[in-house]
Design an enzyme around this catalytic site. Sequence first.
Site, PDB file in Angstrom:
ATOM      1  N   HIS A  34       0.832  -1.205   0.000  1.00 17.62           N
ATOM      2  CA  HIS A  34       0.000   0.000   0.000  1.00 17.62           C
ATOM      3  C   HIS A  34       0.870   1.261   0.000  1.00 17.62           C
ATOM      4  CE1 HIS A  34      -2.812  -2.955   2.016  1.00 17.62           C
ATOM      5  NE2 HIS A  34      -3.544  -2.516   1.016  1.00 17.62           N
ATOM      6  N   GLN A  61     -18.126  -7.557  -0.722  1.00 17.84           N
ATOM      7  CA  GLN A  61     -17.221  -8.411  -1.482  1.00 17.84           C
ATOM      8  C   GLN A  61     -16.726  -9.611  -0.692  1.00 17.84           C
ATOM      9  OE1 GLN A  61     -14.650  -4.851  -1.986  1.00 17.84           O
ATOM     10  NE2 GLN A  61     -12.945  -6.272  -1.803  1.00 17.84           N
ATOM     11  N   GLN A 154      -9.134  -7.885 -10.644  1.00  9.15           N
ATOM     12  CA  GLN A 154      -9.807  -6.706 -10.106  1.00  9.15           C
ATOM     13  C   GLN A 154      -9.436  -5.468 -10.903  1.00  9.15           C
ATOM     14  OE1 GLN A 154     -10.062  -5.612  -5.713  1.00  9.15           O
ATOM     15  NE2 GLN A 154      -8.366  -4.295  -6.325  1.00  9.15           N
ATOM     16  N   LEU A 185       3.127  -9.228  -1.103  1.00  7.62           N
ATOM     17  CA  LEU A 185       2.600  -8.598   0.098  1.00  7.62           C
ATOM     18  C   LEU A 185       1.079  -8.631   0.095  1.00  7.62           C
ATOM     19  CD1 LEU A 185       4.938  -5.505   0.501  1.00  7.62           C
ATOM     20  CD2 LEU A 185       4.686  -7.395   2.103  1.00  7.62           C
TER      21      LEU A 185
END
Length: 333
Positions: A34, A61, A154, A185
Amino acid sequence: MTTTLLSTAGELHARARGGRRAVVMTMGALHEGHATLIRTARAIAGPDGEVVVTVFVNPLQFGEGEDLDRYPRTLDADVKLAGKSGADVVFAPAADEVYPGGEPQVRITAGLMGERLEGASRPGHFDGMLTVVAKLLHLTRPDVALYGQKDAQQLALIRRMVRDLNFGVEIVGVPTVREEDGLALSSRNRYLSPAERRTALALSGALFAGQDRHAAQEALRARAREVPATRARAEALSAIGESRAAADAHAVATAVPGGPAAVRAAARQVLDEAARLDPPLALDYLALVDPSDFTEIGDDFTGEAVLAVAARVGTTRLIDNVPLTFGTLGAAS
């Protein structure tokens, strides 16, 4: 830098805007992957722009029996990491801010692409993901939104939604960030015991094996093409120690670029070995697909592809992928 924590869209909309607004959407439990997204967003937004990180664990989801309740929630740590990485704002709305009338009756449907691979394993997952992404794009009003390539399906679906539904936002994919041992990760890595983590390394190991096989085959094809289609080709290949290739130089030159079947086989061998470990790896899928629609590629395929894997180790489900390009090395101009 000072990072502001906001919980309502009204607070976010009230902020003065100068340059570009870049948004990174997360479900929290932030890690270095992130942080890489946020740093990239900072570079894109520039010193006059604004970086907004959303933190929202989206119930739509998560399917029945999945880890919604135990999904890690670490907002204080998330705000610190986001600020250190260059975020101006962390937008962490409550469920009733995102879904003010409860679960929405009208949702985004992912279509056929959303029913393959991850969609087949997690029915409804991509409908829920696209619905919340659409909501958060409206709530945050960015110029650009960034997503990790680790979630390749996605990312492809978000790009398709933005194109098909005319969202006025640029979508940027950021390469997968890995730990030193190669494991991609993920916020779910923290669930793995030491023994489970050793088994989980088979996911990246399988992808790297397929990647290496692909590179070797593409290089061999390119070498074969560099030599004229005469006896000199066989002699040249033999001279560099590739006697097997020299024995059938014509077959090498006309072989399918990169050999998708061989790439799959190299990856599967690693996964099959991991299935015999303690604890074992339970394979969900291994797929070599066209990123435009996530259908399996054929042996005559040329262009960009994605080698993707999903598996469960213990109670933890992990995904990973690597991009490959078929048929470009040594191609005739």
